[in-house]
Scaffold this active site. Structure first.
Site, PDB file in Angstrom:
ATOM      1  N   GLY A  12     -23.553   2.442  -4.508  1.00 14.24           N
ATOM      2  CA  GLY A  12     -22.483   3.051  -5.245  1.00 14.24           C
ATOM      3  C   GLY A  12     -22.026   1.947  -6.208  1.00 14.24           C
ATOM      4  O   GLY A  12     -22.534   0.968  -6.599  1.00 14.24           O
TER       5      GLY A  12
ATOM      6  N   GLY B  43     -25.576   1.646   0.978  1.00 10.48           N
ATOM      7  CA  GLY B  43     -24.553   2.358   0.076  1.00 10.48           C
ATOM      8  C   GLY B  43     -24.512   1.572  -1.663  1.00 10.48           C
ATOM      9  O   GLY B  43     -24.089   0.606  -1.947  1.00 10.48           O
TER      10      GLY B  43
ATOM     11  N   LYS C  82       0.785  -1.066   0.038  1.00  7.05           N
ATOM     12  CA  LYS C  82      -0.101   0.035  -0.007  1.00  7.05           C
ATOM     13  C   LYS C  82       0.902   1.179   0.125  1.00  7.05           C
ATOM     14  O   LYS C  82       2.119   1.207   0.631  1.00  7.05           O
ATOM     15  CB  LYS C  82      -0.883   0.063   1.357  1.00  7.05           C
ATOM     16  CG  LYS C  82      -2.173   0.901   1.126  1.00  7.05           C
ATOM     17  CD  LYS C  82      -3.092   0.209   0.297  1.00  7.05           C
ATOM     18  CE  LYS C  82      -4.590   1.015   0.421  1.00  7.05           C
ATOM     19  NZ  LYS C  82      -5.524   0.194  -0.035  1.00  7.05           N
TER      20      LYS C  82
ATOM     21  N   VAL D  10     -19.964  -0.782  -5.729  1.00  5.52           N
ATOM     22  CA  VAL D  10     -20.169  -2.227  -5.301  1.00  5.52           C
ATOM     23  C   VAL D  10     -21.645  -2.601  -5.012  1.00  5.52           C
ATOM     24  O   VAL D  10     -22.017  -3.494  -5.469  1.00  5.52           O
ATOM     25  CB  VAL D  10     -19.640  -2.358  -3.904  1.00  5.52           C
ATOM     26  CG1 VAL D  10     -19.829  -3.741  -3.180  1.00  5.52           C
ATOM     27  CG2 VAL D  10     -17.973  -2.144  -4.130  1.00  5.52           C
ATOM     28  N   GLY D  11     -22.299  -1.692  -4.406  1.00  9.14           N
ATOM     29  CA  GLY D  11     -23.888  -2.007  -3.993  1.00  9.14           C
ATOM     30  C   GLY D  11     -24.730  -2.266  -5.158  1.00  9.14           C
ATOM     31  O   GLY D  11     -25.546  -3.161  -5.093  1.00  9.14           O
TER      32      GLY D  11
HETATM   33  P1  NAD Z   1     -18.842   4.380  -4.061  1.00  6.39           P
HETATM   34  O1  NAD Z   1     -18.412   5.712  -3.731  1.00  6.39           O
HETATM   35  O2  NAD Z   1     -19.099   4.083  -5.355  1.00  6.39           O
HETATM   36  O3  NAD Z   1     -20.199   3.930  -3.375  1.00  6.39           O
HETATM   37  C1  NAD Z   1     -20.357   4.147  -1.840  1.00  6.39           C
HETATM   38  C2  NAD Z   1     -21.974   4.552  -1.927  1.00  6.39           C
HETATM   39  O4  NAD Z   1     -21.999   4.281  -0.378  1.00  6.39           O
HETATM   40  C3  NAD Z   1     -22.216   5.823  -2.248  1.00  6.39           C
HETATM   41  O5  NAD Z   1     -23.620   5.900  -2.968  1.00  6.39           O
HETATM   42  C4  NAD Z   1     -22.496   6.766  -1.138  1.00  6.39           C
HETATM   43  O6  NAD Z   1     -23.520   7.648  -1.369  1.00  6.39           O
HETATM   44  C5  NAD Z   1     -22.987   5.620  -0.199  1.00  6.39           C
HETATM   45  N1  NAD Z   1     -22.772   5.976   1.324  1.00  6.39           N
HETATM   46  C6  NAD Z   1     -21.785   6.713   1.863  1.00  6.39           C
HETATM   47  N2  NAD Z   1     -21.906   6.598   3.151  1.00  6.39           N
HETATM   48  C7  NAD Z   1     -22.950   6.021   3.537  1.00  6.39           C
HETATM   49  C8  NAD Z   1     -23.852   5.883   4.729  1.00  6.39           C
HETATM   50  N3  NAD Z   1     -23.430   6.291   5.847  1.00  6.39           N
HETATM   51  N4  NAD Z   1     -24.918   5.104   4.491  1.00  6.39           N
HETATM   52  C9  NAD Z   1     -25.380   4.896   3.185  1.00  6.39           C
HETATM   53  N5  NAD Z   1     -24.831   5.018   2.084  1.00  6.39           N
HETATM   54  C10 NAD Z   1     -23.565   5.408   2.433  1.00  6.39           C
HETATM   55  O7  NAD Z   1     -17.675   3.326  -3.212  1.00  6.39           O
HETATM   56  P2  NAD Z   1     -17.435   1.756  -3.794  1.00  6.39           P
HETATM   57  O8  NAD Z   1     -16.408   1.737  -4.563  1.00  6.39           O
HETATM   58  O9  NAD Z   1     -18.741   1.069  -4.001  1.00  6.39           O
HETATM   59  O10 NAD Z   1     -17.023   1.288  -2.379  1.00  6.39           O
HETATM   60  C11 NAD Z   1     -17.844   0.955  -1.255  1.00  6.39           C
HETATM   61  C12 NAD Z   1     -17.028   0.255  -0.256  1.00  6.39           C
HETATM   62  O11 NAD Z   1     -16.678  -1.264  -0.635  1.00  6.39           O
HETATM   63  C13 NAD Z   1     -15.876   1.054   0.392  1.00  6.39           C
HETATM   64  O12 NAD Z   1     -15.693   0.412   1.746  1.00  6.39           O
HETATM   65  C14 NAD Z   1     -14.654   0.170  -0.329  1.00  6.39           C
HETATM   66  O13 NAD Z   1     -13.482   0.349   0.419  1.00  6.39           O
HETATM   67  C15 NAD Z   1     -15.146  -0.993  -0.612  1.00  6.39           C
HETATM   68  N6  NAD Z   1     -14.638  -2.017  -1.659  1.00  6.39           N
HETATM   69  C16 NAD Z   1     -14.862  -1.621  -2.826  1.00  6.39           C
HETATM   70  C17 NAD Z   1     -14.319  -2.233  -4.076  1.00  6.39           C
HETATM   71  C18 NAD Z   1     -14.395  -1.927  -5.381  1.00  6.39           C
HETATM   72  O14 NAD Z   1     -14.293  -2.789  -6.148  1.00  6.39           O
HETATM   73  N7  NAD Z   1     -15.059  -0.436  -5.912  1.00  6.39           N
HETATM   74  C19 NAD Z   1     -13.576  -3.344  -4.025  1.00  6.39           C
HETATM   75  C20 NAD Z   1     -13.575  -4.019  -2.436  1.00  6.39           C
HETATM   76  C21 NAD Z   1     -14.136  -3.221  -1.620  1.00  6.39           C
END
Ligand code: NAD
Length: 368
Positions: free
Chosen positions: A179, A177, A77, A181-182
């Site tokens: 975003g 969330g 990292k 992932v979700g």
């Molecule tokens: P993102 O920014 O695309 O999506 C995050 C979403 O969460 C957004 O829609 C935001 O509005 C929402 N959010 C933030 N705080 C919130 C809360 N308190 N309540 C409800 N919603 C909330 O991020 P992402 O890439 O989807 O990543 C999400 C998580 O997954 C992070 O913890 C990240 O480290 C982890 N992650 C991501 C990946 C990846 O491939 N992108 C891989 C492994 C882990």
């Protein structure tokens, strides 16, 4: 002297690099934790307030995640201490100089993390000769656009459900969330017959027990709107996602959202962890005691890093999906079987699996 080795244990870190260029205000730390399985993959974070200890812990987490995923990569990292919202030209200069400084650290392959994106990775690739998470035009597989992690989560659920006798047809899903992932997890699960009954973003929770239209919600978010702007369903507080009655509750937002003080609110049977460390250990133990099956983050959300490793090898998007499907399914099964057999938390079983893989790779090295 002792101070420089305060994180050292049987696994690493093999190297901690300090980078300082006073004229550019560049201050950065790289932690290469363990490279027994292969060159370390790990993100570059741009943030003003990350300690060296945190950087080390994030690197160690990548060692476990990459080993658990069965990738020929160790963990690392880096952190550039700066405001990620700085002016674009200054950011480019900083990142290019950082990449120059790690050109010879060939056992560390940088990827995107908080404060960096695929454009930054293009700069890193040009300067250092290597990076993952690149733009498509220069060989990247856009993992967030294609939903690599969400796809892996759906594969994980498909295996985990067998352990609790849950039918995916009609299974009720809640996503915290919506975003990268979700939303993709919801999309891939809906394709398997599951029903999205609630989703949340920073502005609130949208809930409808009769089912929400995932594609419409994705379009809404793409148009820059909030889930609350949807014309159907109940509009609840952000926090209300915790109270939704469902079968599968997916954390995909922030760390530590489920804690000892709110864990009793969850009404689910399965929690595949999309976000990194969404639960405190105490909360995870409480869920386990209640019979809620938790698939830990570094098993359930490995789709993204698997996709990055495939990109690094010049693999196609199709091959990346096949590999994610195979690895996430096999690891979910192995971890849940071991956890059942030993009556241990799935997280402990997952950590055991990752450690065994790293230790056996270390035996193959000249120095271990
Ligand atoms: P993102 O920014 O695309 O999506 C995050 C979403 O969460 C957004 O829609 C935001 O509005 C929402 N959010 C933030 N705080 C919130 C809360 N308190 N309540 C409800 N919603 C909330 O991020 P992402 O890439 O989807 O990543 C999400 C998580 O997954 C992070 O913890 C990240 O480290 C982890 N992650 C991501 C990946 C990846 O491939 N992108 C891989 C492994 C882990």
């Amino acid at each position: 002297m002792e101070d420089a080795f305060r994180f050292a244990d049987e696994f690493g870190p093999i190297r901690i690099i300090h980078i300082y260029r006073p004229s550019l205000a560049l201050k950065a730390i790289v932690v290469v934790d363990n490279i027994a399985c292969g060159a370390a993959i790990g993100g570059i974070r741009v943030a003003p307030d990350v300690s060296i200890e945190e950087c080390f812990r994030l690197a160690r987490a990548m060692t476990w995640k990459n080993a658990a995923a069965g990738l020929p990569h160790g963990g690392g990292k880096s952190v550039i201490f700066a405001d990620p919202r700085m002016a674009a030209a200054a950011k480019e200069e900083l990142i290019r100089e950082f990449a120059n400084a790690i050109r010879d650290t060939s056992d560390y392959i940088p990827g995107p993390d908080m404060g960096t994106d695929e454009r930054c990775m293009a700069w890193v690739k040009e300067e250092a000769g290597r990076a993952v998470g690149l733009p498509r035009v220069i060989g990247g597989i856009p993992l967030d656009e294609i939903g690599a992690t969400g796809f892996g989560l759906a594969a994980c659920v498909d295996v985990a459900r067998e352990f609790i006798g849950l039918d995916l047809q009609g299974a009720r899903v809640a996503v915290q969330g919506f975003g990268a992932v979700g939303k993709h997890a919801a999309r891939f699960l809906a394709a398997k017959g599951a029903v999205l009954v609630a989703a949340s973003d920073t502005r609130g929770t949208l809930a409808d027990a009769s089912g929400l239209d995932v594609e419409r919600l994705i379009a809404l978010k793409q148009a820059g709107q909030s889930l609350r702007d949807h014309d159907k369903g109940a509009k609840l507080s952000t926090d209300a996602i915790l109270d939704i009655d469902c079968d599968i509750w997916i954390p995909a937002a922030r760390p530590d959202v489920v804690r000892a003080d709110n864990v009793s609110r969850l009404r689910t049977r399965l929690m595949p962890q999309g976000a990194n460390i969404p639960c405190t250990l105490e909360a995870e133990r409480a869920l386990n005691a209640r019979g809620v099956l938790v698939v830990p983050d570094f098993i359930a959300n490995a789709g993204g890093v698997i996709c990055a490793a495939m990109e690094y090898r010049g693999g196609t998007q199709r091959a990346a999906f096949d590999y994610i499907d195979e690895k996430v399914r096999a690891n979910t099964r192995a971890v849940l079987q071991e956890s059942r057999r030993d009556n241990a938390l799935p997280r402990a079983a997952a950590l055991g699996l990752a450690k065994r893989r790293v230790l056996s790779a270390m035996q193959l090295r000249r120095w271990h």
